[in-house]
Design an enzyme around this catalytic site. Structure first.
Site, short mmCIF file in Angstrom:
data_model
loop_
_atom_site.label_atom_id
_atom_site.label_comp_id
_atom_site.label_asym_id
_atom_site.label_seq_id
_atom_site.Cartn_x
_atom_site.Cartn_y
_atom_site.Cartn_z
N HIS A 216 0.81 -1.21 0.00
CA HIS A 216 0.00 0.00 0.00
C HIS A 216 0.85 1.27 0.00
O HIS A 216 0.33 2.36 -0.14
CB HIS A 216 -1.01 -0.05 1.16
CG HIS A 216 -2.17 -0.92 0.83
ND1 HIS A 216 -3.44 -0.71 1.30
CD2 HIS A 216 -2.25 -2.03 0.04
CE1 HIS A 216 -4.26 -1.64 0.82
NE2 HIS A 216 -3.54 -2.46 0.07
N SER A 220 -0.10 -1.06 -6.39
CA SER A 220 0.00 -2.30 -7.15
C SER A 220 0.66 -2.06 -8.49
O SER A 220 0.52 -0.99 -9.07
CB SER A 220 -1.38 -2.89 -7.38
OG SER A 220 -2.01 -3.17 -6.16
#
Ligand code: HEM
Lengths: 425, 254
Positions: A216, A220
């Site tokens: 996070h 991604s």
């Protein structure tokens, strides 16, 4: 309001908690509005699937442990008692047993996704390395879990694998005695394996948490392997990916259920239905399928220390993968040379799996050696060289462009579309 | 590019070839049989399993134990309470100590384990030419080939081929690894008489006793498969629903 967190929640109870412990805000930020690339394909389901599987393993394991006896005289029968007399014990046990296979299947696909789309590259190196730690912990957990039912393969597998440490020069035998807690695999070994098998999944859970935290921070990767540039490139995690992960989860659970309910023994070894007998070695000592490639690498070297070193190296090499791959381009879609090589690597891993399942005789030995050599060649030579030689295809400008553009430009579909740019080269 | 692809294909062919070689080297696989408990909808043929229990009791239990089975479990193949009590009472089992502190035997109860023929492995070996008759509770799961293999063993006794050296006290069996088995042929045509006059050729007896052994190995099988059908149907439905919702949510994105 010194010391209190500024919460946006209206509900007084939630607000009261959230101002003191902002877990609701945190969940909302990390799993609600979290900006996620809009072009994920179904390969991006497998992280969530791995987490679900870990939870299933812990849940079933805790209930198994309530009825299991970690004593060499009782272990086998206590597992059979679970199968026959404990209410739905067979369901717990088959779920746990096949769940280990499902876990590895999911994680191996998850890792393949990383290979294919270059997810290990800057800035996700540490995220990747934490993933390799997860893999190692899973292997240790599964190995020790397999010893617990105390069947023939449990006992002899434990003997073979713990004996590997005797290859360490000078202190090897001492280390093995220390691991066993005696002079052979016996009751002390079973006791400590049970204790560690209970502990490690919780450690694993902690490491998975770090994995997600690191994810996070960097955000991604995605099938195009290019960074998110504008908000148009992303979608909020909820509802877009919560629902997409749910689709994947349902399909995964069907596969899982087919194994548990219809073919629960297919992935196991018949020898483990025979209680452990230190006086009788089974004809073949074969590990579970998910260890076979590594077992093949181990046996590809006639020298014990050499084999053990290569086996551990085959996983440790993954730690430095981010620096071995010298290409700045992540996704294999834009790497015309890397793409076929990654499939050859997968093929050689399947071949190694087959080698691991057979007696090391004749052609199997040759195949095992060739594939082991190729495995290391891939990481240590091919990857560094490719980055220099390869001429990558032009990268798209941004994620939102090809998604919104005409068909053939990618989008949330499996890799099929990628074949097109390749044929042009 | 091309050459890499060609190499991949070549490697795949090489692999396929190797599997072929490996398969050719393995010993005679036992022929596949029709089993009531096979397939997705399989259930145990209870009449066959009961005849199988009779065969086990009259023949196999002279040499083989079934440690994991209790008489109460027989309700699973349709014996009623009175029948189970009668079966259990027909054996003598240790029932504790008398007031002199000496161990005493008495009739078994439904809670008793199946009585073993020998007090320990040494005694079992001594009575069987040095070979140990394995416990049969899990035998169908504990052998590659499962029910077909056990059936193969029971029906696979033959005269040894011309130049086969059979050791003293051993028997030739088509499907046993190495073909020399210490167990003498246990089933003959017409050996066990069934109450209803069910057929009792060797093959019929083998079929019935293997059905019984499959049940002792996997007593949960019927419940498991039935739950599995419901689970898979439910999950398929859920997949469809979830996918429909997913399509709807994503519709605005494309
Ligand atoms: C990372 C998650 C886990 C993995 C990969 C894993 C893997 C395994 C494996 C491969 C077996 C042998 C299954 C068999 O052949 O019968 C096993 C058995 C067992 N596990 Fe786990 N396990 C996990 C988590 C847990 C947890 C959290 C517990 C809780 C105490 C647990 C308790 C047990 C017990 C009691 C057994 C013996 C019973 C049996 O063999 O079915 N496991 N585990």
């Amino acid at each position: 309001m010194a010391g209190l967190y500024k919460s946006d929640y209206e509900n007084p109870v939630i607000r009261w908690i959230d101002t003191r412990l902002p877990i609701f805000s945190l969940m909302q930020k990390e799993y609600g509005t979290f900006p996620t690339p809009r072009n994920f394909n179904y390969f991006w389901n497998f992280g969530a699937l791995a987490l679900v599987t870990l939870v299933i393993m812990m849940a079933t394991g805790i209930f198994l442990a309530m009825n299991y006896s970690p004593n060499t005289g009782l272990a086998f029968d206590s597992v059979q008692r679970i199968m026959r007399d404990v209410n739905y014990g067979w369901l717990l046990r088959y779920t746990h047993q096949n769940g280990a296979s499902m876990f590895f299947m999911v994680v191996y696909i998850h890792i393949f996704r990383g290979f294919y789309y270059g997810s290990y590259k800057y800035p996700r190196e540490l995220l990747w390395m934490i993933g390799v730690v997860i893999l190692l912990l899973m292997m240790a957990t599964a190995f020790m879990g397999y010893v617990l039912p105390w069947g023939q393969m449990s006992y002899w597998g434990a003997t073979v694998i713990t004996n590997l440490f005797s290859a360490i020069p000078v202190i090897g035998q001492t280390v093995v005695t220390w691991l066993w807690g005696g002079f052979s695999v016996d009751n002390p070994t079973l006791n400590r394996f049970f204790s560690l098998h209970y502990l490690l999944p919780f450690v694993l859970f902690g490491v998975v948490f770090l994995h997600v935290v690191a994810l996070h921070i960097t955000g991604s990767n995605n099938p195009l392997g290019i960074e998110v540039k504008t908000p148009q490139d992303t979608l909020p995690f909820h509802p877009y990916y919560t629902i997409k992960d749910s689709v994947g989860l349902c399909v995964f659970l069907i596969v899982f259920a087919v194994f548990v309910f219809f073919v629960p023994h297919t992935l196991g070894d018949p020898n483990n239905f025979i209680p452990a007998n230190p006086l009788q070695t089974p004809a073949d000592i074969v590990p579970e399928w998910y260890f076979l490639p590594f077992y093949a690498i181990l046996r590809s070297v006639p020298n014990k220390l050499g084999g053990v070193t290569l086996m551990f190296a085959s996983i440790l090499v993954l730690f430095v993968l981010p620096w071995l791959d010298t290409s700045p381009v992540r996704s294999a879609r834009f790497r015309p040379l890397y793409r076929p090589f990654i499939f050859v690597l997968v093929l050689s891993l399947f071949a190694l799996g087959a080698v691991g399942a057979h007696k090391p005789e004749g052609l199997w030995v040759v195949l095992g050696r060739v594939c082991t050599a190729y495995y290391f060649l891939h990481f240590l030579v091919i990857l560094p060289v490719l980055g220099v030689l390869e001429r990558p295809l032009p990268l798209p400008e941004s994620i939102s462009r090809p998604v919104l553009g005409p068909p053939g430009g990618g989008g949330p579909m499996p890799a099929g579309a990628a074949a097109k740019p390749m044929e042009k080269s | 590019m091309r050459s890499v692809r060609r190499a991949t294909v070549a490697a795949a062919l090489l692999l396929a070839g190797l599997f072929g070689i490996a398969a050719a080297q393995e010993s005679v696989p036992p022929p596949k049989q029709e089993w009531s408990f096979g397939g997705v909808f399989g259930t145990y043929d209870l009449a066959a399993a009961q005849r199988g229990f009779q065969i086990y009791s009259e023949v196999c239990s002279n040499c083989h134990s079934m440690r994991l089975m209790y008489y109460r479990d027989l309700s699973g193949i349709g014996l009623n309470e009175a029948q189970i009590k009668a079966v259990a009472a027909s054996v003598q089992v240790p029932v504790g100590l008398n007031d002199q502190g000496e161990p005493v035997n008495g009739p078994g109860t439904p809670a008793s384990r199946f009585k073993s023929p020998f007090p320990n492995d040494l005694a079992a070996r001594a009575a069987n030419n040095g070979a140990l008759p394995p416990d049969l509770s899990l035998i169908v799961n504990a052998r590659e080939g499962g029910a077909d293999y056990v059936y193969g063993i029971l029906t696979g006794y033959q005269d040894p081929p011309e130049n086969f050296k059979l050791q003293e006290g051993m028997n030739y069996n088509e499907y046993f690894p190495g073909h020399q088995i210490a167990m003498p042929r246990p089933l003959q045509d017409g050996q066990v008489e069934f109450a209803g006059g069910a057929p009792n050729a060797t093959a019929d007896e083998a079929h019935d006793v293997v059905t019984f052994l499959a049940w002792t190995s996997n007593p949960e099988l019927v419940e498991r498969k039935q739950m599995g059908i419901r689970a898979v149907l439910f999950l398929t439905l859920m997949t469809g629903l979830t996918y429909a919702v997913k399509r709807k949510i994503w519709a605005e994105v494309h």
